[in-house]
Design a protein around this motif. Structure first.
Motif, PDB file in Angstrom:
ATOM      1  N   VAL A  66       0.839  -1.202   0.000  1.00 25.27           N
ATOM      2  CA  VAL A  66       0.000   0.000   0.000  1.00 25.27           C
ATOM      3  C   VAL A  66       0.877   1.256   0.000  1.00 25.27           C
ATOM      4  CG1 VAL A  66      -1.731   1.298   1.307  1.00 25.27           C
ATOM      5  CG2 VAL A  66      -1.970  -1.181   1.035  1.00 25.27           C
ATOM      6  N   VAL A  67       1.938   1.254   0.772  1.00 26.31           N
ATOM      7  CA  VAL A  67       2.859   2.391   0.786  1.00 26.31           C
ATOM      8  C   VAL A  67       3.501   2.578  -0.592  1.00 26.31           C
ATOM      9  CG1 VAL A  67       5.061   3.225   1.728  1.00 26.31           C
ATOM     10  CG2 VAL A  67       3.297   2.338   3.268  1.00 26.31           C
ATOM     11  N   GLN A  68       3.941   1.490  -1.208  1.00 21.41           N
ATOM     12  CA  GLN A  68       4.519   1.591  -2.550  1.00 21.41           C
ATOM     13  C   GLN A  68       3.513   2.158  -3.540  1.00 21.41           C
ATOM     14  OE1 GLN A  68       5.771  -2.468  -3.208  1.00 21.41           O
ATOM     15  NE2 GLN A  68       7.879  -2.021  -2.609  1.00 21.41           N
ATOM     16  N   LYS A  69       2.278   1.701  -3.469  1.00 22.79           N
ATOM     17  CA  LYS A  69       1.257   2.211  -4.383  1.00 22.79           C
ATOM     18  C   LYS A  69       1.052   3.713  -4.195  1.00 22.79           C
ATOM     19  CE  LYS A  69      -1.396  -1.947  -5.270  1.00 22.79           C
ATOM     20  NZ  LYS A  69      -2.762  -2.376  -5.588  1.00 22.79           N
ATOM     21  N   ALA A  70       1.021   4.174  -2.949  1.00 24.50           N
ATOM     22  CA  ALA A  70       0.840   5.605  -2.688  1.00 24.50           C
ATOM     23  C   ALA A  70       2.009   6.416  -3.239  1.00 24.50           C
ATOM     24  CB  ALA A  70       0.679   5.848  -1.187  1.00 24.50           C
ATOM     25  N   VAL A  71       3.220   5.975  -2.945  1.00 22.44           N
ATOM     26  CA  VAL A  71       4.412   6.703  -3.387  1.00 22.44           C
ATOM     27  C   VAL A  71       4.523   6.686  -4.916  1.00 22.44           C
ATOM     28  CG1 VAL A  71       6.941   6.712  -3.331  1.00 22.44           C
ATOM     29  CG2 VAL A  71       5.639   6.381  -1.218  1.00 22.44           C
ATOM     30  N   HIS A  72       4.297   5.532  -5.531  1.00 24.49           N
ATOM     31  CA  HIS A  72       4.373   5.446  -6.991  1.00 24.49           C
ATOM     32  C   HIS A  72       3.297   6.294  -7.656  1.00 24.49           C
ATOM     33  CE1 HIS A  72       6.626   1.298  -6.915  1.00 24.49           C
ATOM     34  NE2 HIS A  72       7.303   2.271  -6.344  1.00 24.49           N
ATOM     35  N   THR A  73       2.114   6.362  -7.046  1.00 24.89           N
ATOM     36  CA  THR A  73       1.040   7.182  -7.613  1.00 24.89           C
ATOM     37  C   THR A  73       1.398   8.663  -7.532  1.00 24.89           C
ATOM     38  OG1 THR A  73      -0.628   5.520  -7.068  1.00 24.89           O
ATOM     39  CG2 THR A  73      -1.409   7.771  -7.455  1.00 24.89           C
ATOM     40  N   CYS A  74       1.899   9.107  -6.385  1.00 24.87           N
ATOM     41  CA  CYS A  74       2.327  10.510  -6.259  1.00 24.87           C
ATOM     42  C   CYS A  74       3.419  10.839  -7.277  1.00 24.87           C
ATOM     43  CB  CYS A  74       2.826  10.786  -4.845  1.00 24.87           C
ATOM     44  SG  CYS A  74       1.536  10.782  -3.600  1.00 24.87           S
ATOM     45  N   ALA A  75       4.372   9.938  -7.422  1.00 33.84           N
ATOM     46  CA  ALA A  75       5.445  10.144  -8.407  1.00 33.84           C
ATOM     47  C   ALA A  75       4.877  10.194  -9.816  1.00 33.84           C
ATOM     48  CB  ALA A  75       6.492   9.041  -8.287  1.00 33.84           C
ATOM     49  N   GLY A  76       3.945   9.304 -10.112  1.00 31.64           N
ATOM     50  CA  GLY A  76       3.325   9.291 -11.435  1.00 31.64           C
ATOM     51  C   GLY A  76       2.579  10.576 -11.731  1.00 31.64           C
ATOM     52  N   LEU A  77       1.849  11.086 -10.747  1.00 26.31           N
ATOM     53  CA  LEU A  77       1.122  12.343 -10.957  1.00 26.31           C
ATOM     54  C   LEU A  77       2.081  13.510 -11.147  1.00 26.31           C
ATOM     55  CD1 LEU A  77      -1.824  11.921  -8.429  1.00 26.31           C
ATOM     56  CD2 LEU A  77      -1.906  11.764 -10.936  1.00 26.31           C
ATOM     57  N   TYR A  78       3.169  13.505 -10.402  1.00 29.23           N
ATOM     58  CA  TYR A  78       4.181  14.557 -10.564  1.00 29.23           C
ATOM     59  C   TYR A  78       4.786  14.495 -11.976  1.00 29.23           C
ATOM     60  CZ  TYR A  78       8.408  17.296 -10.016  1.00 29.23           C
ATOM     61  OH  TYR A  78       9.407  18.223 -10.192  1.00 29.23           O
ATOM     62  N   LEU A  79       5.128  13.297 -12.414  1.00 28.88           N
ATOM     63  CA  LEU A  79       5.694  13.143 -13.760  1.00 28.88           C
ATOM     64  C   LEU A  79       4.676  13.523 -14.832  1.00 28.88           C
ATOM     65  CD1 LEU A  79       7.631   9.801 -13.231  1.00 28.88           C
ATOM     66  CD2 LEU A  79       8.605  12.106 -13.464  1.00 28.88           C
ATOM     67  N   ALA A  80       3.412  13.181 -14.615  1.00 29.83           N
ATOM     68  CA  ALA A  80       2.364  13.574 -15.563  1.00 29.83           C
ATOM     69  C   ALA A  80       2.256  15.089 -15.639  1.00 29.83           C
ATOM     70  CB  ALA A  80       1.028  12.969 -15.149  1.00 29.83           C
ATOM     71  N   ALA A  81       2.391  15.740 -14.485  1.00 30.21           N
ATOM     72  CA  ALA A  81       2.318  17.203 -14.456  1.00 30.21           C
ATOM     73  C   ALA A  81       3.500  17.816 -15.184  1.00 30.21           C
ATOM     74  CB  ALA A  81       2.264  17.693 -13.015  1.00 30.21           C
ATOM     75  N   CYS A  82       4.693  17.305 -14.906  1.00 35.32           N
ATOM     76  CA  CYS A  82       5.892  17.844 -15.565  1.00 35.32           C
ATOM     77  C   CYS A  82       5.852  17.627 -17.070  1.00 35.32           C
ATOM     78  CB  CYS A  82       7.149  17.192 -14.986  1.00 35.32           C
ATOM     79  SG  CYS A  82       7.496  17.706 -13.298  1.00 35.32           S
ATOM     80  N   GLY A  83       5.324  16.473 -17.482  1.00 34.32           N
ATOM     81  CA  GLY A  83       5.248  16.166 -18.906  1.00 34.32           C
ATOM     82  C   GLY A  83       3.978  16.637 -19.575  1.00 34.32           C
ATOM     83  N   LYS A  84       3.117  17.292 -18.820  1.00 33.99           N
ATOM     84  CA  LYS A  84       1.844  17.811 -19.331  1.00 33.99           C
ATOM     85  C   LYS A  84       1.050  16.736 -20.079  1.00 33.99           C
ATOM     86  CE  LYS A  84       3.488  22.472 -19.339  1.00 33.99           C
ATOM     87  NZ  LYS A  84       4.278  23.445 -19.986  1.00 33.99           N
ATOM     88  N   HIS A  85       1.006  15.532 -19.474  1.00 32.50           N
ATOM     89  CA  HIS A  85       0.283  14.428 -20.104  1.00 32.50           C
ATOM     90  C   HIS A  85      -1.216  14.673 -20.055  1.00 32.50           C
ATOM     91  CE1 HIS A  85       3.633  11.768 -20.917  1.00 32.50           C
ATOM     92  NE2 HIS A  85       4.144  12.138 -19.746  1.00 32.50           N
ATOM     93  N   GLU A  86      -1.827  14.648 -21.227  1.00 35.95           N
ATOM     94  CA  GLU A  86      -3.253  14.940 -21.353  1.00 35.95           C
ATOM     95  C   GLU A  86      -4.147  13.853 -20.763  1.00 35.95           C
ATOM     96  OE1 GLU A  86      -1.931  12.279 -24.424  1.00 35.95           O
ATOM     97  OE2 GLU A  86      -1.109  14.208 -23.839  1.00 35.95           O
ATOM     98  N   LEU A  87      -3.610  12.704 -20.422  1.00 36.99           N
ATOM     99  CA  LEU A  87      -4.413  11.631 -19.839  1.00 36.99           C
ATOM    100  C   LEU A  87      -4.744  11.875 -18.370  1.00 36.99           C
ATOM    101  CD1 LEU A  87      -2.678   8.565 -21.518  1.00 36.99           C
ATOM    102  CD2 LEU A  87      -4.896   9.573 -22.092  1.00 36.99           C
ATOM    103  N   ILE A  88      -4.099  12.869 -17.771  1.00 34.15           N
ATOM    104  CA  ILE A  88      -4.426  13.318 -16.413  1.00 34.15           C
ATOM    105  C   ILE A  88      -5.029  14.718 -16.563  1.00 34.15           C
ATOM    106  CG2 ILE A  88      -3.470  14.011 -14.167  1.00 34.15           C
ATOM    107  CD1 ILE A  88      -3.382  11.000 -14.528  1.00 34.15           C
TER     108      ILE A  88
END
Length: 170
Positions: A66-88
């Motif tokens: 559960v901790v890994q899922k939370a951390v990986h999700t936060c990292a994924g959202l940060y990367l999506a924001a930096c890359g301006k991914h339209e899927l988020i």
């Protein structure tokens, strides 16, 4: 939004899941457009699987996953924001850069406790369940708090009062 949806090509499936070992929470919730609080929701249904839950708790794998899922999700959202991914959605990408107040909720469903004709047996079973759940919540808090992620443990029948949303059984 369903974050780790594997049935349609969302951000997690197309960008994150392709990285071996990457995990994601089941759902992300928040109040657009500002997303001052982002809820990471993970659902674990151990109804009819108490022995498996006990084994995961003893080995420490449930809390770790559960901790890994939370951390990986936060990292994924940060990367999506930096890359301006339209899927988020854009407002969620903006929140990931601010950062918002993160909160993980683990929905841990278990079988109802069996009713015994002996009151003392019932009290002991309830006490053991409460202690087990408090231990899970304590371990989650200890691992996520230093990262700025709050955490709560919930069941369908006992949702956090401040959630502002509800869960129904499928």
């Amino acid at each position: 939004m369903k974050y780790d949806d594997r049935t349609k090509p969302g951000f997690y499936k197309t960008r994150m899941e392709v990285i071996d070992g990457t995990k994601g929470v089941d759902f992300i919730a928040g109040q657009p457009p500002h997303f001052t609080q982002v809820w990471l929701l993970e659902v674990k249904d151990f109804r009819e699987y108490q022995a498996e839950l006990d084994a995961e708790l003893k080995a420490g794998t449930l809390v770790l996953e559960v901790v890994q899922k939370a951390v990986h999700t936060c990292a994924g959202l940060y990367l999506a924001a930096c890359g301006k991914h339209e899927l988020i959605p854009a407002d969620l990408r903006a929140a990931a850069l601010r950062p918002p107040q993160w909160k993980l909720v683990l929905f841990l469903q278990q079988d109802p406790l069996p009713d015994s004709p002996h009151e003392q047996t019932n009290k002991k079973a309830v006490h053991n369940r409460v202690v087990q759940r408090q231990d899970i919540a304590k371990k989650l808090r200890a691992k996520l708090k230093p990262l700025g992620i709050g955490s709560e443990l919930a069941e369908l029948d006992h949702l956090p009062k401040n959630a502002g949303w509800m869960v129904t059984s499928a």
